[in-house]
Motif scaffolding. Sequence first.
Motif, short mmCIF file in Angstrom:
data_model
loop_
_atom_site.label_atom_id
_atom_site.label_comp_id
_atom_site.label_asym_id
_atom_site.label_seq_id
_atom_site.Cartn_x
_atom_site.Cartn_y
_atom_site.Cartn_z
N LEU A 81 -1.85 -15.01 -3.19
CA LEU A 81 -0.43 -15.57 -3.35
C LEU A 81 -0.48 -16.91 -3.03
CD1 LEU A 81 0.98 -12.53 -1.76
CD2 LEU A 81 1.78 -13.23 -3.90
N THR A 82 -1.27 -17.31 -2.17
CA THR A 82 -0.99 -18.98 -1.74
C THR A 82 -1.90 -19.82 -2.50
OG1 THR A 82 -2.41 -18.44 0.27
CG2 THR A 82 -0.21 -18.51 0.38
N HIS A 83 -3.27 -19.32 -2.88
CA HIS A 83 -4.17 -20.13 -3.37
C HIS A 83 -4.50 -19.73 -4.93
CE1 HIS A 83 -4.71 -21.95 0.24
NE2 HIS A 83 -4.83 -20.88 0.97
N GLY A 84 -4.19 -18.71 -5.33
CA GLY A 84 -4.69 -18.14 -6.53
C GLY A 84 -3.71 -17.67 -7.65
N LYS A 85 -4.04 -17.02 -8.71
CA LYS A 85 -3.11 -16.53 -9.55
C LYS A 85 -2.54 -15.36 -9.05
CE LYS A 85 -3.35 -14.06 -14.03
NZ LYS A 85 -4.33 -13.20 -14.83
N LEU A 86 -0.98 -15.55 -9.36
CA LEU A 86 -0.16 -14.47 -8.69
C LEU A 86 -0.77 -12.88 -9.27
CD1 LEU A 86 3.55 -15.96 -9.33
CD2 LEU A 86 2.08 -15.76 -7.03
N PRO A 87 -0.72 -12.17 -7.94
CA PRO A 87 -1.00 -10.68 -8.48
C PRO A 87 -0.03 -9.88 -9.06
CG PRO A 87 -0.49 -10.61 -6.12
CD PRO A 87 -0.21 -12.25 -6.73
N ARG A 88 -0.45 -8.52 -9.48
CA ARG A 88 0.44 -7.67 -10.18
C ARG A 88 1.63 -7.17 -9.16
NH1 ARG A 88 -3.93 -4.79 -10.36
NH2 ARG A 88 -2.81 -2.76 -9.65
N LEU A 89 2.76 -6.85 -9.50
CA LEU A 89 3.74 -6.25 -8.96
C LEU A 89 3.43 -5.24 -8.14
CD1 LEU A 89 6.83 -6.66 -7.85
CD2 LEU A 89 7.57 -5.52 -10.03
N ALA A 90 2.63 -4.18 -8.55
CA ALA A 90 2.46 -3.27 -8.04
C ALA A 90 1.52 -3.29 -6.86
CB ALA A 90 1.47 -2.19 -8.91
N LEU A 91 0.59 -4.38 -6.84
CA LEU A 91 -0.30 -4.63 -5.75
C LEU A 91 0.73 -5.30 -4.56
CD1 LEU A 91 -3.11 -4.61 -4.50
CD2 LEU A 91 -3.37 -6.85 -5.51
N CYS A 92 1.67 -6.15 -4.93
CA CYS A 92 2.75 -6.67 -3.75
C CYS A 92 3.45 -5.60 -3.35
CB CYS A 92 3.66 -7.70 -4.75
SG CYS A 92 2.82 -9.20 -5.03
N ARG A 93 3.96 -4.34 -4.06
CA ARG A 93 4.65 -3.49 -3.52
C ARG A 93 3.83 -2.56 -2.55
NH1 ARG A 93 6.93 -1.65 -9.35
NH2 ARG A 93 9.09 -2.61 -9.18
N LYS A 94 2.30 -2.57 -3.00
CA LYS A 94 1.64 -1.34 -2.14
C LYS A 94 1.36 -2.24 -0.79
CE LYS A 94 -2.86 0.84 -1.77
NZ LYS A 94 -2.22 1.69 -0.97
N GLY A 95 1.21 -3.62 -1.08
CA GLY A 95 1.11 -4.46 0.30
C GLY A 95 2.12 -4.42 1.38
N CYS A 96 3.43 -4.40 0.70
CA CYS A 96 4.64 -4.30 1.46
C CYS A 96 4.88 -2.87 2.15
CB CYS A 96 5.87 -4.56 0.53
SG CYS A 96 7.31 -4.36 1.34
N ASP A 97 4.32 -1.84 1.44
CA ASP A 97 4.41 -0.40 1.99
C ASP A 97 3.21 -0.61 3.23
OD1 ASP A 97 6.47 0.30 0.44
OD2 ASP A 97 5.15 1.14 -0.92
N VAL A 98 2.08 -1.04 2.86
CA VAL A 98 1.03 -1.10 3.98
C VAL A 98 1.70 -1.71 5.15
CG1 VAL A 98 -1.23 -1.91 4.52
CG2 VAL A 98 -0.84 -0.57 2.63
N VAL A 99 2.02 -3.08 5.00
CA VAL A 99 2.59 -3.84 6.20
C VAL A 99 3.58 -3.19 6.97
CG1 VAL A 99 3.40 -5.93 6.89
CG2 VAL A 99 1.50 -5.82 5.26
N LEU A 100 4.50 -2.84 6.11
CA LEU A 100 5.85 -2.23 6.80
C LEU A 100 5.06 -0.83 7.73
CD1 LEU A 100 8.60 -1.84 4.21
CD2 LEU A 100 8.68 -3.18 6.33
N ASP A 101 4.12 -0.16 7.52
CA ASP A 101 3.75 0.93 8.10
C ASP A 101 3.03 0.31 9.33
OD1 ASP A 101 3.04 3.74 8.46
OD2 ASP A 101 0.89 3.24 8.10
N TRP A 102 2.17 -0.85 9.14
CA TRP A 102 1.47 -1.45 10.20
C TRP A 102 2.63 -2.05 11.39
CZ3 TRP A 102 1.90 -6.09 12.85
CH2 TRP A 102 0.82 -6.30 13.65
N LEU A 103 3.70 -2.57 10.70
CA LEU A 103 4.81 -2.90 11.88
C LEU A 103 5.38 -1.70 12.51
CD1 LEU A 103 6.35 -5.45 9.62
CD2 LEU A 103 5.78 -5.98 11.79
#
Length: 144
Positions: A81-103
């Motif tokens: 997200l900061t240095h490369g090509k923007l990822p797919r929306l599905a991967l961002c959604r999954k990342g959000c879910d994983v991080v919310l679960d971590w929190l």
Amino acid sequence: SRYGPKMPLAVDCTAELIRCKVLDSSGRLKSHELILSYGLALVRFVNLITERKQKMVSIPLRQLAREVDIPIWVVDLRHELTHGKLPRLALCRKGCDVVLDWLRKMYWSRQLGNNLCEESEDEDEEEEQEEMEANAELDGDGWE
């Protein structure tokens, strides 16, 4: 809101990630806009949470994330997200879910007491059992 600018990092990160999910479910934003919104929230999460462990000597982000039990692939997603090509929306959604679960596990359940996670898991099991029983009744009597 009582904390003002001194809001705990976990609360701030949770609010941003939930805001992304609400915007996503509203259908008002385009895919590219959602990627940017999720991306900013995920980058801030990784940076803010690992920043507290950073010492005077620069420690690799992956090592810091490992120490606080953040999945490495979330750190890699932050890097893209900061240095490369923007990822797919599905991967961002999954990342959000994983991080919310971590929190939830690492912050919210501790704030509310450890039995919150246990109660939640028990409730999930009870709901699954009730659903299975209801389906069994429909399969048996309901269709005769």
